[in-house]
Design an enzyme around this catalytic site. Sequence first.
Site, PDB file in Angstrom:
ATOM      1  NE  ARG A   1      49.965  35.094  37.760  1.00 34.74           N
ATOM      2  CZ  ARG A   1      51.185  35.324  38.318  1.00 34.74           C
ATOM      3  NH1 ARG A   1      51.981  35.617  37.507  1.00 34.74           N
ATOM      4  NH2 ARG A   1      51.218  35.400  39.362  1.00 34.74           N
TER       5      ARG A   1
ATOM      6  CB  CYS B   1      50.699  38.468  35.201  1.00 30.73           C
ATOM      7  SG  CYS B   1      48.880  38.575  34.892  1.00 30.73           S
TER       8      CYS B   1
ATOM      9  NE  ARG C   1      47.546  37.607  39.065  1.00 30.34           N
ATOM     10  CZ  ARG C   1      46.682  36.921  38.142  1.00 30.34           C
ATOM     11  NH1 ARG C   1      46.768  37.019  37.022  1.00 30.34           N
ATOM     12  NH2 ARG C   1      45.730  36.094  38.978  1.00 30.34           N
TER      13      ARG C   1
ATOM     14  CG  ASP D   1      38.258  39.086  37.790  1.00 34.79           C
ATOM     15  OD1 ASP D   1      39.322  39.623  37.497  1.00 34.79           O
ATOM     16  OD2 ASP D   1      38.122  38.077  38.319  1.00 34.79           O
TER      17      ASP D   1
ATOM     18  CB  VAL E   1      42.153  43.878  43.601  1.00 32.98           C
ATOM     19  CG1 VAL E   1      42.349  42.303  43.593  1.00 32.98           C
ATOM     20  CG2 VAL E   1      40.955  43.912  44.401  1.00 32.98           C
TER      21      VAL E   1
ATOM     22  NE  ARG F   1      43.867  33.093  29.973  1.00 36.12           N
ATOM     23  CZ  ARG F   1      44.350  33.627  30.942  1.00 36.12           C
ATOM     24  NH1 ARG F   1      45.032  34.649  30.600  1.00 36.12           N
ATOM     25  NH2 ARG F   1      44.392  33.197  32.230  1.00 36.12           N
TER      26      ARG F   1
END
Length: 422
Positions: free
Chosen positions: A93, A117, A122, A309, A331, A401
Site C-alpha cells: 500500500r 488490508c 485504510r 506498529d 489508529v 516485509r
Amino acid sequence: MDIFRIEGPVRLSGTVRINGSKNASLPIMAATILAAGKSIIKAVPHLSDISVCSELLGQLGCKLNREPNGDLCIDTTVVDNPVGDYEIVRKMRASICILGPLLARCGRAEVSMPGGCAIGYRPVNLHLKGLQELGAQIHLKNGYIVVEAPNGLKGREIFMGGPFGSTVLGTANVLMAATLARGRTVIESAACEPEITDLANCLNKMGARVSGIGSPRLVIEGVKQLRPVEYQVIPDRIEAGTFMVAAAITKSELRLRNCRLNDMMAVVDKLRNVGVTVEPEDTGCVIAGISPIKPADITTQPYPGFPTDLQAQFMALLALAEGNSIIIEKVFPDRFMHVAELSRMAADLRKEGSAVIIAGVKKLIAAPVMASDLRASAALVLAGLAAEGTTTINRVYHIDRGYEKIEERLDPVGAKITRESD
Ligand code: EPU
C-alpha cells in the site's frame, strides 16, 4: 512459502544492531523522483517492501542499484511512465507515496487505488484532499487514481487531520508535492512521526524549504527545482521496539546499537512501567527483562503517542504479565489479527470493539500459528521465543516485509529459529 520453527523458551544475551527504517526509506525513495539525477540513499534495509518499491520506481523509468557497500543508488534522470501499477500497489500500500512526487515532477500521475488490508480499512481520502487543495484535478479511472496539474501546483493552507488524527503517508505525499508548488503551503495537523521528520530533512538537503519540522504545522516555501541527494535514513524505531520486547518477554538482557531512544519515549515509558530496565547508552541502550512483568494500560496514538506498529508485540508481552492489562487501538481500530493466533498459544485475550483485555497467564504454549500482517507476525515470533515447545509460523513472508532475516539477527543472541521451505 517459508515457515519458522521456534524452540522456546529461550534466554537471550548479546548485542543486536538496529537497521535503517523501512517506513523512513519508502517515502525518501519516492522523494528522489522530485529531482532528476542520481541520488544515494544509505542504510536502506534489505526487505521485501523495499524490493517492491524499487520495482515500482523501475517501472516509472528510474534505474536502481545496490552498491557493494549497501548504498541504494536511484537514478531518476528519466521518469517517463508516471503509473503505479495495480500489480505492485496490491503488494504494498505504501506505493501510494509516489503520487505526490510524480504529480509535482510530471504534472500527472496514475496510481492504482489501494484495496483491502489485513489491518483494516485504510482510505486515502486525506492524501487526495491535500493534493486537490494544491490545485490537482483528481478522478478515478478503472480502479486508478488519476491526478493532474498541467499548470503546476499552487501552495495554500491545508488541514490534514482525519477521524484518527494525522496521516503519515498523506502528510508525506502533500509535503513532497508542495516542495515544487508555487508559493507557500502550510500543512496543519501534519503527522509528527520521526519518519516524516526524516523525509523533511532529506527534502531540505535536496534544496526544499521546509520549516516546522517535527511539529504538526509544516510550512513549505515552494522552490523551482530540487537536486539529487546523498542521505542516510534513521534507525528503525519499530524494529528496535520489537527487539526490546524480545528481551522483555524472555526476561533477558540485550544491548541494542544504532537505536534512538528519543524517537521512542512512549515505548520506553511503557517498558519501564511494566518493570523492564532501559539504560541509555551512547548509540543505543541496554534492555533487561524481569519476571513477572507488571500489567499495563496502552492506547495507541499518532506520534509521540504509543505506536500502533508495536501494539501486537506488546500484547504478546502483556499476555505474560501478572494481572490484567488493556490495549486500546486508536489508529487502526481493527488491527487485531494476532488476537486469535496468540490465543492459540494460550494467551487469555478478550476483544471488545477496538480494545483487548489481556488476563496475564503464567506461560504461553507453543502451537502452529499463521502470520497475517507484518507486526502481528512479529508478535508471534516474540510469543514463540517465550512459549514452551516448538511454535511453527506459516506465511513468514509477512515478517520479511519489515524485518531483515529476523532469524539470523536473533540467532547470535540465543534464539532458536529455523526457516524451512514449506
Ligand atoms: N486515514 C484516513 N484517511 C487517509 C489516510 C489515513 O482516514 O487518507 C486514517 C487511517 O485509516 C488510519 C489513520 O488515518 O486510521 C492513520 O493512517 P496513516 O495514513 O497514518 O497510515 P499510513 O501512512 O498508511 C503508516 C505506516 C504504517 C503505520 C501507520 C501509522 C508506512 C509505510 N506505513 O501508514 O506502518 O502503521 O503509518 O503509524 O509508513 C507497518 O510498518 O507495519 C505499518 C503498517
